[in-house]
Design an enzyme around this catalytic site. Structure first.
Site, mmCIF file in Angstrom:
data_model
loop_
_atom_site.group_PDB
_atom_site.id
_atom_site.type_symbol
_atom_site.label_atom_id
_atom_site.label_comp_id
_atom_site.label_asym_id
_atom_site.label_seq_id
_atom_site.Cartn_x
_atom_site.Cartn_y
_atom_site.Cartn_z
ATOM 1 N N HIS A 220 5.094 3.883 12.985
ATOM 2 C CA HIS A 220 5.270 3.925 11.527
ATOM 3 C C HIS A 220 6.322 4.992 11.249
ATOM 4 O O HIS A 220 6.031 6.183 11.267
ATOM 5 C CB HIS A 220 3.938 4.273 10.857
ATOM 6 N N HIS B 214 9.563 6.746 9.042
ATOM 7 C CA HIS B 214 10.197 6.944 7.747
ATOM 8 C C HIS B 214 11.693 7.170 7.952
ATOM 9 O O HIS B 214 12.127 7.576 9.032
ATOM 10 C CB HIS B 214 9.578 8.140 7.024
ATOM 11 N N CYS C 242 4.945 10.138 1.015
ATOM 12 C CA CYS C 242 3.612 10.729 1.079
ATOM 13 C C CYS C 242 3.511 11.833 0.031
ATOM 14 O O CYS C 242 4.274 12.803 0.083
ATOM 15 C CB CYS C 242 3.318 11.303 2.467
ATOM 16 N N ARG D 39 0.839 -1.206 0.000
ATOM 17 C CA ARG D 39 0.000 0.000 0.000
ATOM 18 C C ARG D 39 0.872 1.254 0.000
ATOM 19 O O ARG D 39 0.937 1.986 -0.981
ATOM 20 C CB ARG D 39 -0.942 -0.004 1.210
#
Length: 308
Positions: free
Chosen positions: A207, A209, A240, A13
């Site tokens: 989560h 990055h 993003c 995703r």
């Protein structure tokens, strides 16, 4: 045995949505099957959004049906609104993941709704879940929790207040996302500890990055703050589109290796995980993949040491 930490793979995703090319549906299925064969037990396989916005994920419903056929796999999908949640429920996912931004500017850019409107959207999604699929989990990922490329600083107080509102709206867990790659280990530790104090066991996944090279360090800080579920993306794919400058997620291969080297069970077979990376590379031959472990390999004697 039950793993000490859970790795949730978000590449199908979060990784694919950041690319300008689309992976063929058959290749997605092959990749997800390889990930599951490596021992990953939670995979976010796509997103239920308008096809014109993310054509890379237009086949999510078909991919969900395939993923549900794999044994012992929790199939998650991102849903930004009630319409997406209904489609995901109809497809039969195990978990709905709803993105809610702590940054008002990012929320308006990403989902065209304010934070307050997204809290109400979560409430509506929970009500729909209760009606149609009461056993399905609703998870919220609080994005831009550590800073935003559009807004700048995001205060911890805002994040915690938002998390409390989301729990009252019915979210079963609230995780924190470093969408813009602004976080540092001390900030991660402090905010996750505060989150656990604010909402208790509903504090969810980390989560992270790797935009500025601190992804693994931030995951370690989250671990020490009590987090036991971590998102990763095979090959470090991700980013993003509504957070300019944000780059890839923490590399799943490196994340698994770090925990296993520390003696923490992930349930993931690293050799098979690297085979899944080969499937990804063959499916997207022109897309760069990242990660230190795939380049360096496992150290001599690693297998014996990791199972002591």
């Amino acid at each position: 045995m039950k793993p000490d930490v859970v790795i949730s793979e978000v590449g199908p995703r979060d990784g694919l949505q950041s690319l300008s090319v689309s992976m063929a549906t058959a290749n997605k299925k092959q990749w997800i099957a390889a990930l599951a064969a490596a021992g990953l037990r939670e995979i976010e396989v796509g997103s239920f959004v308008r096809r014109d916005l993310l054509p890379q994920l237009a086949d999510t419903a078909e991919v969900v049906v395939f993923a549900k056929s794999l044994p012992e796999l929790e199939v998650a999908a991102l849903v930004p609104n009630l319409r997406g949640a209904r489609a995901a429920i109809e497809a039969g996912v195990d978990k709905l993941t709803v993105p809610v931004s702590a940054s008002e500017a990012h929320s308006l850019a990403n989902v065209r709704k304010s934070r307050a409107e997204m809290v109400e959207e979560v409430r509506a999604i929970v009500a729909l879940r209760d009606e149609l699929a009461p056993d399905m989990e609703v998870e919220v990922g609080i994005s831009t929790a550590f800073g935003c490329t559009l807004q700048g600083n995001v205060s911890s107080a805002e994040v915690l207040r938002l998390a409390e509102q989301l729990v009252r709206a019915g979210a079963q867990s609230c995780g924190l996302s470093d969408t813009a790659g602004y976080a540092n280990p001390r900030q991660v530790s402090d905010l996750f500890r505060s989150l656990r104090s604010a909402i208790g066991p509903r504090a969810g996944a980390a989560h992270m990055h790797n935009t500025r090279g601190l992804g693994l360090a931030n995951c370690l800080a989250a671990l020490e703050a009590g987090v036991r579920t971590f998102d990763g993306s095979l090959g470090g794919l991700g980013g993003c589109p509504y957070a300019p400058g944000a780059s890839g997620n923490v590399v799943t291969e490196d994340l698994v290796y770090m925990f296993e080297a520390m003696g923490l069970r992930t349930g993931v077979d690293i050799d098979k995980l690297l085979e899944a990376r080969q499937v990804l590379s063959a499916s997207l031959p022109d897309t760069p993949l990242y990660g230190m472990l795939p380049e360096a390999g496992l150290p001599l004697g690693f297998e014996e040491r990791s199972h002591v």
